[in-house]
Design a protein around this motif. Structure first.
Motif, short mmCIF file in Angstrom:
data_model
loop_
_atom_site.label_atom_id
_atom_site.label_comp_id
_atom_site.label_asym_id
_atom_site.label_seq_id
_atom_site.Cartn_x
_atom_site.Cartn_y
_atom_site.Cartn_z
N PRO A 262 0.82 -1.22 0.00
CA PRO A 262 0.00 0.00 0.00
C PRO A 262 0.85 1.28 0.00
O PRO A 262 0.48 2.28 -0.62
CB PRO A 262 -0.82 -0.10 1.28
N TYR A 263 2.00 1.23 0.68
CA TYR A 263 2.88 2.40 0.71
C TYR A 263 3.53 2.62 -0.65
O TYR A 263 3.70 3.77 -1.09
CB TYR A 263 3.92 2.24 1.81
N LEU A 264 3.88 1.54 -1.34
CA LEU A 264 4.41 1.67 -2.69
C LEU A 264 3.33 2.20 -3.63
O LEU A 264 3.60 3.04 -4.48
CB LEU A 264 4.96 0.33 -3.20
N TRP A 265 2.11 1.73 -3.47
CA TRP A 265 0.98 2.22 -4.28
C TRP A 265 0.85 3.73 -4.14
O TRP A 265 0.74 4.46 -5.12
CB TRP A 265 -0.30 1.51 -3.84
N SER B 104 5.48 -8.32 8.30
CA SER B 104 6.04 -8.17 6.95
C SER B 104 6.18 -6.69 6.57
O SER B 104 6.22 -6.34 5.40
CB SER B 104 5.18 -8.90 5.92
N SER B 105 6.27 -5.85 7.60
CA SER B 105 6.35 -4.41 7.37
C SER B 105 7.54 -4.06 6.50
O SER B 105 8.65 -4.56 6.69
CB SER B 105 6.46 -3.69 8.71
N GLY B 106 7.30 -3.23 5.51
CA GLY B 106 8.35 -2.79 4.60
C GLY B 106 8.59 -3.72 3.44
O GLY B 106 9.37 -3.40 2.54
N LEU B 107 7.95 -4.88 3.44
CA LEU B 107 8.14 -5.82 2.34
C LEU B 107 7.14 -5.55 1.22
O LEU B 107 5.95 -5.37 1.45
CB LEU B 107 8.00 -7.26 2.81
N VAL B 108 7.66 -5.54 0.00
CA VAL B 108 6.87 -5.35 -1.21
C VAL B 108 6.88 -6.66 -1.99
O VAL B 108 7.91 -7.32 -2.09
CB VAL B 108 7.46 -4.20 -2.06
N SER B 109 5.74 -7.02 -2.55
CA SER B 109 5.61 -8.25 -3.31
C SER B 109 5.66 -7.97 -4.81
O SER B 109 4.68 -7.48 -5.38
CB SER B 109 4.28 -8.93 -2.97
#
Length: 105
Positions: A25-28, A80-85
């Motif tokens: 969501p943060y990357l979004w 999984s905070s900070g992890l992007v898939s």
């Protein structure tokens, strides 16, 4: 109707209801901000390439990466905070954005 002069960021609203990992969501949001002044591309392939490029710029890794990517700026607590898939972006996010692009032609 989506005007060709509207920025790519308009395609990011609304956000998906489900995410891959907690950093997505943060990357979004970061991608939506980064693309706020970029005009809508004329082809779906160009849009996908633009998103892939923004993904790499914002995470420091290519979207073809198979493992989750840790991005410290997107870490706000939790397992999984900070992890992007990357697979979420390849299989869900980009197809969703391309679908929204095609619906607004």
């Amino acid at each position: 109707m989506f005007a060709p002069t509207e920025p790519v960021s308009a395609l990011f609203d609304p956000a998906p209801s489900q995410w891959g990992l907690r950093g997505d969501p943060y990357l979004w949001q970061a991608m939506q901000r980064a693309l706020a002044t970029v005009a809508r591309p004329s082809t779906a392939a160009s849009l996908a390439a633009l998103i892939k490029s923004a993904f790499e710029q914002l995470t420091g890794h290519p979207i073809a990466t198979n493992e989750p990517i840790y991005v410290p700026e997107y870490s706000h607590g939790g397992m999984s905070s900070g992890l992007v898939s990357p697979s979420f972006w390849r299989e869900v996010a980009i197809p969703l954005l391309v679908e929204r692009w095609s619906e607004r032609l």
